[in-house]
Scaffold this motif. Sequence first.
Motif, short mmCIF file in Angstrom:
data_model
loop_
_atom_site.label_atom_id
_atom_site.label_comp_id
_atom_site.label_asym_id
_atom_site.label_seq_id
_atom_site.Cartn_x
_atom_site.Cartn_y
_atom_site.Cartn_z
N ASN A 255 7.59 18.73 9.75
CA ASN A 255 7.05 20.06 9.45
C ASN A 255 6.87 20.83 10.76
N PRO A 256 6.67 22.13 10.68
CA PRO A 256 6.60 22.94 11.91
C PRO A 256 5.50 22.51 12.87
N LYS A 257 4.48 21.85 12.39
CA LYS A 257 3.38 21.43 13.25
C LYS A 257 3.59 20.03 13.84
N SER A 258 4.70 19.39 13.51
CA SER A 258 4.99 18.07 14.08
C SER A 258 5.12 18.18 15.59
N SER A 259 4.63 17.18 16.29
CA SER A 259 4.72 17.21 17.75
C SER A 259 6.13 16.91 18.21
N LEU A 260 6.44 17.34 19.42
CA LEU A 260 7.76 17.09 19.99
C LEU A 260 8.04 15.59 20.06
N MET A 261 7.08 14.82 20.48
CA MET A 261 7.26 13.38 20.60
C MET A 261 7.51 12.74 19.23
N ALA A 262 6.79 13.18 18.22
CA ALA A 262 6.98 12.63 16.87
C ALA A 262 8.38 12.89 16.35
N VAL A 263 8.88 14.09 16.60
CA VAL A 263 10.22 14.45 16.15
C VAL A 263 11.28 13.63 16.89
N MET A 264 11.08 13.42 18.20
CA MET A 264 12.01 12.60 18.97
C MET A 264 12.08 11.18 18.42
N ILE A 265 10.92 10.59 18.16
CA ILE A 265 10.87 9.23 17.65
C ILE A 265 11.50 9.14 16.27
N GLN A 266 11.23 10.14 15.45
CA GLN A 266 11.77 10.16 14.10
C GLN A 266 13.30 10.22 14.11
N ALA A 267 13.86 11.10 14.93
CA ALA A 267 15.31 11.24 14.99
C ALA A 267 15.97 9.97 15.54
N ILE A 268 15.41 9.40 16.59
CA ILE A 268 15.98 8.19 17.18
C ILE A 268 15.90 7.02 16.20
N THR A 269 14.79 6.92 15.49
CA THR A 269 14.62 5.83 14.52
C THR A 269 15.69 5.88 13.44
N HIS A 270 16.04 7.08 13.00
CA HIS A 270 17.02 7.25 11.93
C HIS A 270 18.44 7.46 12.45
N ARG A 271 18.61 7.36 13.78
CA ARG A 271 19.93 7.50 14.41
C ARG A 271 20.60 8.82 14.06
N THR A 272 19.84 9.90 14.19
CA THR A 272 20.39 11.24 13.99
C THR A 272 20.20 12.06 15.26
N ASN A 273 20.93 13.15 15.36
CA ASN A 273 20.78 14.08 16.48
C ASN A 273 19.91 15.28 16.10
N TYR A 274 19.22 15.18 14.99
CA TYR A 274 18.51 16.34 14.44
C TYR A 274 17.42 15.86 13.49
N THR A 275 16.53 16.77 13.14
CA THR A 275 15.54 16.55 12.08
C THR A 275 15.39 17.85 11.31
N TRP A 276 15.41 17.76 10.00
CA TRP A 276 15.20 18.95 9.17
C TRP A 276 13.72 19.33 9.18
N VAL A 277 13.45 20.60 9.02
CA VAL A 277 12.07 21.10 9.02
C VAL A 277 11.78 21.78 7.69
N ILE A 278 10.71 21.34 7.03
CA ILE A 278 10.26 21.98 5.79
C ILE A 278 8.78 22.32 5.92
#
Length: 386
Positions: free
Chosen positions: A340-363
Amino acid sequence: MAQSLLSYDVTDLCLGKPPLRCLSASSSSVSDAITALKSSEDPFLSVWNCNHDHDDIADCECLGKISMADVICHLSKDEVHTLSALNSPVSVLLPTTRSLVLHVQPSCSLVEAIDLITQGAHNLIVPIQTKTTTKKRQQNDNVSITTTHSNGQRFCWITQEDIVRFLLGCIAAFSPLPAMSISDLGIINSSHAVLAVNYNSSPSLVVSAVSRALTDQTSVAVVDNEGDDSSMYLIGEISPMTLTCCDETAAAAVATLSAGDLMEYIDGVNPPESLLQEVRNRLESRGLMGLLSLLDSISLSSSSPTSGYSSDEEAPARAFGRSMSISTRMARKAEAVVCNPKSSLMAVMIQAITHRTNYTWVIDKDGCFVGMVTFVDILKVFRTFL
């Protein structure tokens, strides 16, 4: 502090990386690429201008990278002439933009590497600094795969994920940046700037969007509008990384199914039998006998009885050309990875790396589609900080 990162170079990111497995652009076909990809643990192969059956080319250059997703898009676009598409040179799978893969020297700094990635490079080719080795080839059904080039030189490549992983390991040096929200950092690409198709979008729109996503190293959002064009809801995604876990028969599904049906087809290891039959029916009605023959031939060969396998052996997957272990490990669900838009930068980095993607969708909190954050956006933030 972050200033100490300025002393790092790309060799610090190359530690433990295996040498690239390479195909020759001059002697390999699309069919050769399929064989090589099915036997590889890596979903990508590099394509080079050299042919090491002949030693007359001293300078070896990587022309680009390919995956099964490239093969699937190629076959789905040339759906009428499947046999000739399989026999085409492997170079037809490469993007027209040569700058997506760049050669760099081992002395290239981390900051320079980040600059190249944020300017559009997908992979950075780095010479592996080891003692001279003899040429090593692997034979896979008469396909020559080499890891060694002229003068015994080997190469590896650096990806966006490699750099983000490295920065994550040094994340404390960037405080307070990691705790800031992606909204406050202004790195959310709005829904109007990302690739999206409607749940009922036609196959032609899907093929075009997936091809674009391959070039952009992102994915295709599958959305739904509930009567109001200003409100889109994210249903799932069609990810090129998921397609890399399929075999070439997925081209038949891409060429015939709507976005929603295609999500279901590629979700998991084996597609539903009802969808397989639907694909066959649509191929027959459109007279696409080449893709139909391809679908049936591979389905028959991979659905042979498995009683001959011991309990410790892997039975071949019925609908996918890769081994079950690789498909299970690599295949991701069509359910999108979201924040979500309030997710921290670090949380988004960890999330993308964990799922082996170069991106994360935002809702947003109501489930409405806001946009996406990519590794390139994240790297731009770190580059500014440095």
